[in-house]
Design a protein around this motif. Sequence first.
Motif, PDB file in Angstrom:
ATOM      1  N   LEU A 187      -3.139  18.160  -8.082  1.00  0.00           N
ATOM      2  CA  LEU A 187      -2.658  17.338  -9.151  1.00  0.00           C
ATOM      3  C   LEU A 187      -1.354  16.509  -9.020  1.00  0.00           C
ATOM      4  CD1 LEU A 187      -3.758  19.561 -12.193  1.00  0.00           C
ATOM      5  CD2 LEU A 187      -4.858  17.545 -11.566  1.00  0.00           C
ATOM      6  N   LEU A 188      -0.701  17.220  -8.242  1.00  0.00           N
ATOM      7  CA  LEU A 188       0.840  16.435  -8.037  1.00  0.00           C
ATOM      8  C   LEU A 188       0.794  15.218  -7.119  1.00  0.00           C
ATOM      9  CD1 LEU A 188       3.401  19.376  -8.043  1.00  0.00           C
ATOM     10  CD2 LEU A 188       3.039  17.650  -9.878  1.00  0.00           C
ATOM     11  N   VAL A 189      -0.288  15.601  -6.059  1.00  0.00           N
ATOM     12  CA  VAL A 189      -0.686  14.599  -5.030  1.00  0.00           C
ATOM     13  C   VAL A 189      -1.187  13.374  -5.818  1.00  0.00           C
ATOM     14  CG1 VAL A 189      -1.916  14.039  -3.072  1.00  0.00           C
ATOM     15  CG2 VAL A 189      -0.566  15.988  -3.169  1.00  0.00           C
ATOM     16  N   MET A 190      -2.133  13.684  -6.819  1.00  0.00           N
ATOM     17  CA  MET A 190      -2.729  12.527  -7.321  1.00  0.00           C
ATOM     18  C   MET A 190      -1.892  11.599  -8.098  1.00  0.00           C
ATOM     19  SD  MET A 190      -6.160  14.113  -9.106  1.00  0.00           S
ATOM     20  CE  MET A 190      -6.211  13.065 -10.703  1.00  0.00           C
ATOM     21  N   ILE A 191      -0.747  12.117  -8.586  1.00  0.00           N
ATOM     22  CA  ILE A 191      -0.015  11.138  -9.461  1.00  0.00           C
ATOM     23  C   ILE A 191       0.605   9.849  -8.570  1.00  0.00           C
ATOM     24  CG2 ILE A 191       2.380  10.776 -10.451  1.00  0.00           C
ATOM     25  CD1 ILE A 191       2.062  13.819 -11.186  1.00  0.00           C
ATOM     26  N   PRO A 192       0.950   9.819  -7.313  1.00  0.00           N
ATOM     27  CA  PRO A 192       1.295   8.700  -6.698  1.00  0.00           C
ATOM     28  C   PRO A 192       0.098   7.820  -6.380  1.00  0.00           C
ATOM     29  CG  PRO A 192       1.661  10.649  -5.313  1.00  0.00           C
ATOM     30  CD  PRO A 192       1.360  11.078  -6.623  1.00  0.00           C
ATOM     31  N   VAL A 193      -1.204   8.496  -6.187  1.00  0.00           N
ATOM     32  CA  VAL A 193      -2.458   7.860  -5.753  1.00  0.00           C
ATOM     33  C   VAL A 193      -2.669   6.877  -6.887  1.00  0.00           C
ATOM     34  CG1 VAL A 193      -4.671   8.081  -5.394  1.00  0.00           C
ATOM     35  CG2 VAL A 193      -3.174   9.652  -4.163  1.00  0.00           C
ATOM     36  N   LEU A 194      -2.849   7.837  -7.994  1.00  0.00           N
ATOM     37  CA  LEU A 194      -3.147   6.887  -9.294  1.00  0.00           C
ATOM     38  C   LEU A 194      -2.065   5.846  -9.511  1.00  0.00           C
ATOM     39  CD1 LEU A 194      -4.358   9.767 -11.921  1.00  0.00           C
ATOM     40  CD2 LEU A 194      -5.675   8.110 -10.818  1.00  0.00           C
ATOM     41  N   PHE A 195      -1.115   6.050  -9.432  1.00  0.00           N
ATOM     42  CA  PHE A 195       0.088   5.083  -9.615  1.00  0.00           C
ATOM     43  C   PHE A 195      -0.305   3.798  -8.606  1.00  0.00           C
ATOM     44  CE2 PHE A 195       3.965   2.974  -8.468  1.00  0.00           C
ATOM     45  CZ  PHE A 195       4.296   2.274  -9.666  1.00  0.00           C
ATOM     46  N   GLY A 196      -0.599   4.128  -7.492  1.00  0.00           N
ATOM     47  CA  GLY A 196      -1.105   3.165  -6.590  1.00  0.00           C
ATOM     48  C   GLY A 196      -2.202   2.268  -6.957  1.00  0.00           C
ATOM     49  N   VAL A 197      -2.938   3.256  -7.358  1.00  0.00           N
ATOM     50  CA  VAL A 197      -4.397   2.566  -7.726  1.00  0.00           C
ATOM     51  C   VAL A 197      -4.389   1.556  -8.959  1.00  0.00           C
ATOM     52  CG1 VAL A 197      -6.521   2.952  -8.963  1.00  0.00           C
ATOM     53  CG2 VAL A 197      -6.028   4.299  -7.013  1.00  0.00           C
ATOM     54  N   THR A 198      -3.526   1.963 -10.191  1.00  0.00           N
ATOM     55  CA  THR A 198      -3.277   0.838 -11.151  1.00  0.00           C
ATOM     56  C   THR A 198      -2.455  -0.419 -10.770  1.00  0.00           C
ATOM     57  OG1 THR A 198      -1.221   1.990 -11.667  1.00  0.00           O
ATOM     58  CG2 THR A 198      -3.088   2.765 -12.668  1.00  0.00           C
ATOM     59  N   LEU A 199      -1.408   0.118  -9.705  1.00  0.00           N
ATOM     60  CA  LEU A 199      -0.588  -1.035  -9.223  1.00  0.00           C
ATOM     61  C   LEU A 199      -1.480  -2.214  -8.494  1.00  0.00           C
ATOM     62  CD1 LEU A 199       2.304  -2.154  -9.279  1.00  0.00           C
ATOM     63  CD2 LEU A 199       2.562  -1.175  -7.104  1.00  0.00           C
ATOM     64  N   LEU A 200      -2.321  -1.484  -7.648  1.00  0.00           N
ATOM     65  CA  LEU A 200      -3.219  -2.338  -6.706  1.00  0.00           C
ATOM     66  C   LEU A 200      -4.404  -3.345  -7.678  1.00  0.00           C
ATOM     67  CD1 LEU A 200      -3.634  -3.166  -3.742  1.00  0.00           C
ATOM     68  CD2 LEU A 200      -5.575  -1.175  -3.758  1.00  0.00           C
ATOM     69  N   THR A 201      -4.793  -2.651  -8.783  1.00  0.00           N
ATOM     70  CA  THR A 201      -5.741  -3.070  -9.365  1.00  0.00           C
ATOM     71  C   THR A 201      -4.912  -4.583 -10.204  1.00  0.00           C
ATOM     72  OG1 THR A 201      -6.819  -1.085  -9.801  1.00  0.00           O
ATOM     73  CG2 THR A 201      -7.270  -2.737 -11.324  1.00  0.00           C
ATOM     74  N   PHE A 202      -4.049  -4.133 -10.716  1.00  0.00           N
ATOM     75  CA  PHE A 202      -3.234  -4.959 -11.424  1.00  0.00           C
ATOM     76  C   PHE A 202      -2.820  -6.033 -10.574  1.00  0.00           C
ATOM     77  CE2 PHE A 202       0.911  -6.760 -13.021  1.00  0.00           C
ATOM     78  CZ  PHE A 202       0.529  -7.123 -14.214  1.00  0.00           C
ATOM     79  N   SER A 203      -2.237  -6.005  -9.554  1.00  0.00           N
ATOM     80  CA  SER A 203      -1.880  -7.230  -8.575  1.00  0.00           C
ATOM     81  C   SER A 203      -2.891  -7.664  -8.200  1.00  0.00           C
ATOM     82  CB  SER A 203      -0.947  -6.730  -7.461  1.00  0.00           C
ATOM     83  OG  SER A 203      -0.913  -5.253  -7.176  1.00  0.00           O
ATOM     84  N   LEU A 204      -4.147  -7.322  -7.729  1.00  0.00           N
ATOM     85  CA  LEU A 204      -5.166  -7.955  -7.270  1.00  0.00           C
ATOM     86  C   LEU A 204      -5.597  -9.076  -8.395  1.00  0.00           C
ATOM     87  CD1 LEU A 204      -7.626  -5.838  -5.393  1.00  0.00           C
ATOM     88  CD2 LEU A 204      -6.684  -7.819  -4.584  1.00  0.00           C
ATOM     89  N   THR A 205      -5.798  -8.615  -9.713  1.00  0.00           N
ATOM     90  CA  THR A 205      -6.368  -9.632 -10.585  1.00  0.00           C
ATOM     91  C   THR A 205      -5.266 -10.491 -10.858  1.00  0.00           C
ATOM     92  OG1 THR A 205      -5.808  -7.687 -11.876  1.00  0.00           O
ATOM     93  CG2 THR A 205      -8.027  -7.879 -11.653  1.00  0.00           C
TER      94      THR A 205
END
Lengths: 315, 175
Positions: free
Chosen positions: A11-29
Motif C-alpha cells: 500500500l505504501l508503494v502504491m502512493i507514489p504510483v498513484l501520485f504519478g498516475v494523476t500527474l501524468l493524466t493531468f499533464s497529458l490532458t
Amino acid sequence: MSLQRYLIKRLLVMIPVLFGVTLLTFSLTKMLPGSPVDYILQFQETTPGLREQLRAQYNLDEPIYIQYWLWLRDAMVLDFGDSLISDRSVSGAILNRLPNTLLLGVMGFGIAISIGIPLGVVAAVNNGNTIDEASRVAALIGIATPNFWLGLMLLLIFSVQLGLFRVIPPDQPVLSPSMLKFVILPAITLGTASSALIMRLTRSSMVEELNKDYVRTAKAKGLSERTVIVKHVLRNSMVSVVTVAAIQVAFIVNGSVVVEQVFSWPGVGRLLIDAITQRDLPVLQAIVLMIAVTIVFVNLVADLLYSWLDPRIRY
Amino acid sequence: MRLVDILYAFPFLVLAIALIAVLGQGFWNMITALVLVVWISYARLLRGEVLSVKENEYVTAAKALGARDRSIIFRHVVPNAMAPVIVQATLGIGTVVLNAAALGFLGLGLEPGSPEWGSMLARGRSSLIQGQWWITVFPGLAIFLFVLSINLVGDGVRDAVDPQGDTSGGAGVRE
C-alpha cells in the motif's frame, strides 16, 4: 514477512504510483491543443469580460501547480466538473455507461477463463502429441487475429447473414433481458485473444508441475489421474495463471475500447473515443484516470492473491 | 523503475490514444506515440535480466581482474541479457502492428485518407451491413496473416536464441 506487513508495504508503494498516475493524466490532458475556454467561445459572442470569467471558472488563471492541486482535490471526491459537450456532470456520464462496460468486461473475462484454462489443461496432459500441437496453432491464430476484425466477421456471419442479432443494439437499460442478448458477440470478440494467452500459460505452468515429485507420489498412492490433475497439479499451476489473469484486465480494457466501437456498444470505451474526437477535456481526464487507478488496484489484488497462494513470494 | 510502474497503469491503447490526441494524427506522430508506449516493457524485461545476469560468477571474475564497470556492463552483462529482449522484440512487432491497426480503425491513426489496413476496415463497416463483405474481409485477413507470420518468426527466433525459453506463444508480450 507476514501477509499483513506485506500488505502495508504494498500500500505504501502504491502512493507514489498513484501520485504519478494523476500527474501524468493531468499533464497529458493539459498538453492537448486548445483549452476549454477556446472551445466554449467558439459558440458564443465574445464580450470583453467573458474570457476572463471563463478562465476563472476553469481555474485557468491560477498557476499550473495550483490547477493540478485543485483538479486532484476534486478528483478525489469524483468531482470532474461538467462535460463541455453535453452539459452533464462527467461522473454522471461515466456512471451511466459503466454498467455496460462492466458487463462486457466481466463476460469477456469469463469467456477467456472458461475457454483458456480447460484447453490449457487438456494441452498439458497431452503434452507433445497432436492435441497439444493443435492447441498451439489455435493459440497462434487467436493471438494474431485483430479483435476488431473478428468482431466485424462475427457481425457479418451472425447479424448480416443469419440475422440473429440486430447490428446496432437497442438503446435500453443494460441489464434488461433483451439487451443481454447483445453482449454475446462483443464478449466473444473480447475474450478470444485473452483465452489464447491464458491457455498457453496454463499449459506451460502445468507441464512444469506435472514433472514434479509430488505428482509421482500422488500417483503412487493410487489416486486416479483425474484426482491428481484436478486436486494437485491444477491448483499449483494456478499461481502463475492468477498474475497473468491480472494482466488480462488491462488487456480487456484495451480491447473494450475497440470492441465497443465495432458493436456500437454504449460503454465507457466509446465515451473515451467520443471525448477525444470532440476534445471534451474533463471527460477524457476522468476516464483515463479512472482506468489507470483501476489497473493499479487490480495489480495490488493480484500481488496479494499471488503471495497468499504462494507464501514464499513476498518481496 | 517507479516511472515504469506508473506507465504500466495505462493500458497500451489508452496511453497511445491519449498521446495521439496530444501530438495530433500523422505517420511520425503515430510512431512516436507507439514508441513512448512500448519502450516500457523492454525496460522492465532488461532490468530483470540484468539483475539476474550480474549475479553470475564471470562478472565477479571480471571485477577481480580489474575490469572497469563500463566494460563489464557492455562486454559481459548486456550481451548475456539480450536473448529474451530479442525474442520479445520480434513478437512485439505483431503487438505493435495490431495496436497500430486498432488506432487506424478508431480513426486515430494516419491522416484521414491515407491507405492503411485499420482505417480500411473502419470504412468497410457500413458496407458490411449492406452485404458487401469483401471490403472488410481482406484488409483484416492481411493484418492477421502479417501478425501470424511475424509471430511464427518470433517463435523460431526464440528456439534459436533461448532454447530453454517458454513456448507460451507470446504470452509474455505486453498487450
